[in-house]
Structures are given as C-alpha cells and as structure tokens.
Design an enzyme around this catalytic site. Structure first.
Site, PDB file in Angstrom:
ATOM      1  N   LEU A 227       0.830  -1.212   0.000  1.00 43.55           N
ATOM      2  CA  LEU A 227       0.000   0.000   0.000  1.00 43.55           C
ATOM      3  C   LEU A 227       0.859   1.254   0.000  1.00 43.55           C
ATOM      4  O   LEU A 227       0.404   2.332  -0.358  1.00 43.55           O
ATOM      5  CB  LEU A 227      -0.908   0.020   1.239  1.00 43.55           C
ATOM      6  N   GLY A 228       2.100   1.109   0.433  1.00 41.79           N
ATOM      7  CA  GLY A 228       2.987   2.270   0.477  1.00 41.79           C
ATOM      8  C   GLY A 228       4.296   1.907   1.139  1.00 41.79           C
ATOM      9  O   GLY A 228       4.445   0.821   1.690  1.00 41.79           O
TER      10      GLY A 228
ATOM     11  N   ASP B  42       1.850  16.816  14.794  1.00 40.70           N
ATOM     12  CA  ASP B  42       2.303  16.659  13.403  1.00 40.70           C
ATOM     13  C   ASP B  42       1.122  16.463  12.455  1.00 40.70           C
ATOM     14  O   ASP B  42       1.125  15.572  11.605  1.00 40.70           O
ATOM     15  CB  ASP B  42       3.286  15.489  13.301  1.00 40.70           C
TER      16      ASP B  42
ATOM     17  N   HIS C 212       7.608  -0.908   5.028  1.00 38.36           N
ATOM     18  CA  HIS C 212       6.528  -0.915   4.044  1.00 38.36           C
ATOM     19  C   HIS C 212       5.192  -1.181   4.722  1.00 38.36           C
ATOM     20  O   HIS C 212       5.143  -1.721   5.822  1.00 38.36           O
ATOM     21  CB  HIS C 212       6.780  -2.012   2.997  1.00 38.36           C
ATOM     22  N   VAL C 213       4.114  -0.836   4.011  1.00 37.51           N
ATOM     23  CA  VAL C 213       2.761  -1.149   4.476  1.00 37.51           C
ATOM     24  C   VAL C 213       2.101  -2.043   3.432  1.00 37.51           C
ATOM     25  O   VAL C 213       2.158  -1.755   2.232  1.00 37.51           O
ATOM     26  CB  VAL C 213       1.913   0.128   4.682  1.00 37.51           C
TER      27      VAL C 213
ATOM     28  N   LYS D  52       1.854  -2.770   8.797  1.00 39.55           N
ATOM     29  CA  LYS D  52       3.024  -1.891   8.672  1.00 39.55           C
ATOM     30  C   LYS D  52       4.241  -2.677   9.153  1.00 39.55           C
ATOM     31  O   LYS D  52       4.288  -3.105  10.313  1.00 39.55           O
ATOM     32  CB  LYS D  52       2.798  -0.642   9.534  1.00 39.55           C
TER      33      LYS D  52
ATOM     34  N   GLY E 102       7.630   3.632   3.547  1.00 39.18           N
ATOM     35  CA  GLY E 102       8.105   4.760   4.343  1.00 39.18           C
ATOM     36  C   GLY E 102       9.590   4.623   4.592  1.00 39.18           C
ATOM     37  O   GLY E 102      10.252   3.730   4.049  1.00 39.18           O
TER      38      GLY E 102
ATOM     39  N   PHE F 150      11.170   3.625   7.176  1.00 38.13           N
ATOM     40  CA  PHE F 150      11.622   2.477   7.967  1.00 38.13           C
ATOM     41  C   PHE F 150      11.021   1.142   7.539  1.00 38.13           C
ATOM     42  O   PHE F 150      11.252   0.125   8.177  1.00 38.13           O
ATOM     43  CB  PHE F 150      11.323   2.727   9.453  1.00 38.13           C
TER      44      PHE F 150
END
Length: 282
Positions: A25-26, A142, A32-33, A48, A28, A30
């Site tokens: 799905l994506g 954030d 993956h998802v 995640k 990052g 650190f």
C-alpha cells in the site's frame, strides 16, 4: 528492549502466519505497508512492517514505542485504529485499520485544492478528533496532509502518531513538519495542546489554496514568516471571507489567543459548510 516489553503487554501473540499478505500500500523511511487479511476472522487490515536495524540506526525506537502506546488506546472514528503489534528478529509489525481510499495527500495533489464544503467537513472532523485526543492528554504535534488517510465512507483518519506525546505539561522539543510548525516551536519555547490548533489552521489554508501559507524558498525565510505570522490570502482560488476569518483566528502567534477547538465547531464557516456526518462523499 521496547519490542519485548510491548509484546508481553499484548494479549495475543501474533505471527506473520496469522495473515495472508497482499499488495503493498505504500513505503516509508523504515519499512513498508501491506494489505493483509487476518486468516481466522477474514478481517482486512494494513500491516506496517518496520525494520529494527533502521529504527535503531535512526534512534527512533522511543518514537515507535510512543506511537504504539498512544495509538493503541485511542478509539475515535477519525483516528486510525491500531489493533495490535508483534515482532520477529528483524522486523516489527503494526496491525492497523485499513483506510480504503488511501492518502489524503495524493487526493489534494490530484485536486490541487478542495471546495469549501470538503475542506470544512475535514477540518470539523479533525477538530473533533483533536478534542478527543486533548481530553486524553495527547497532543498530536504533526497534523499535515501526509499523516491523514481517507476511509471507505469518505471519512478522514489521523494515521501517524510518531510525533505525538502523552502530556500533562508544557514541552520544548522541536518536532513536526517545517511548514506546519507554530511560532513557539520555531522559537523553542514551551508549547502545549494549542500547537494542534495552529497546525489545523495551516491545514485548512492548504486545503483551500493548495499550498501552506508560510512556504518560502529558504528554510530561514519560512521560519521568519511563521514567527511574524506573515499571513497572506492570494486572490486565486477564490475563498470566502468567512473561511479567511476562521484561519486568521487559528493562526495567532500568542497560543492562548488561538480559537479553541470547540469554538471552531461553532464558527459560521464550519456550521454553513461542514457535513454534520463528517463524511465527504464527493
């Protein structure tokens, strides 16, 4: 180590064999998802997967621990659920709610900017979620498009609690994203939950104009504009005076003077434009 402490607190010891892992799905910094299905319940989740070595190298283990501690205890329709977590020798796995319609950031890029109805619906939803967080002494710190997801019904979900903090007092650490930082964090003075009101004001502006208000070529110039609250409303796209009034009441240098979140929900622009259901259906 955080992984052992965390897992001992968990009621069930999950492993990767409990899941059918599907498409990515994506990704990052650190890890993956992935889309995943919990075999026993058939429940669809987002898994995640974070690499321990990268977390340790970047010294963000404490940040992950904080994210897990905070997010696992939050229950709100506009906050992404963290169902559980587990780990093996090399990785940490977070079992998250799957937000079907994906990242808000991509949606904003595609549309360039949102209608006032859509922006108001999202801002009201986030205000309710932040009222809930602040009631539990959680400051997010954030809030930005990259940390928001869209659920199946069109509802907004706060997804990333990596910078959030469980607090009863005022803090001084610098965190969050440059364009969204409030003056008190730029100047490294104490801050409290009102930082989230500022970020929501920045977000509202970006929803309506497609860019954050204090963006500049150089970091130093952005900092300067934030500290001076150099707020300008461009002529295009056309935005109502009521929306500008709301943004101006949130982006106030003196944090105690910012519009309180419960007052935001009573503002004429929100009342006239936000869908009471909190769902934007397009």
């Amino acid at each position: 180590m955080l992984y052992q402490a965390a897992s001992e607190a968990a009621q069930k010891r999950w492993t990767t064999s409990d899941f059918d892992i599907g498409k990515p799905l994506g990704r990052g910094k650190f890890g993956h998802v992935y889309l995943a299905r919990e075999k026993r319940s058939d429940h669809i989740v987002a898994l995640k997967v974070l690499f321990k070595a990268q977390l340790q190298q970047s010294q963000v283990e404490h940040q992950l621990r904080r994210e897990v501690e905070i997010q696992s205890h939050l229950r709100h329709p506009n906050i992404l659920r963290l169902y559980g977590y587990f780990y093996d020798q090399k990785r940490v796995y977070l079992i998250l709610e799957y937000a079907v319609r994906g990242e808000l950031y991509k949606e904003l890029q595609k549309c360039k900017y949102f209608s006032e109805r859509r922006a108001a619906t999202y801002v009201a939803s986030l205000a309710r979620a932040l009222i809930y967080c602040h009631g539990k002494h959680v400051i997010h710190r954030d809030i930005k498009p990259e940390n928001l997801l869209i659920g199946a019904q069109g509802e907004l979900k706060i997804a990333d609690f990596g910078w959030s903090v469980h607090t009863f007092n005022r803090r001084r650490t610098m965190c969050g994203t440059l364009d969204y930082l409030p003056p008190e964090m730029v100047e490294s003075v104490e801050h409290d939950a009102s930082v989230d009101i500022w970020s929501l004001g920045i977000l509202c502006y970006e929803f309506l104009y497609g860019v954050p208000p204090f963006e500049a070529r150089e970091h130093s110039e952005t900092y300067k504009r934030i500290v001076q609250v150099d707020l300008k409303f461009p002529p295009k796209p056309i935005v109502s005076s009521s929306a500008k009034d709301l943004i101006s009441q949130m982006l106030v240098k003196e944090s105690t003077q910012r519009l309180a979140l419960h007052k935001l929900l009573e503002h004429p622009w929100i009342v006239q434009n936000a869908d009471p259901s909190g769902l934007y259906r397009g």
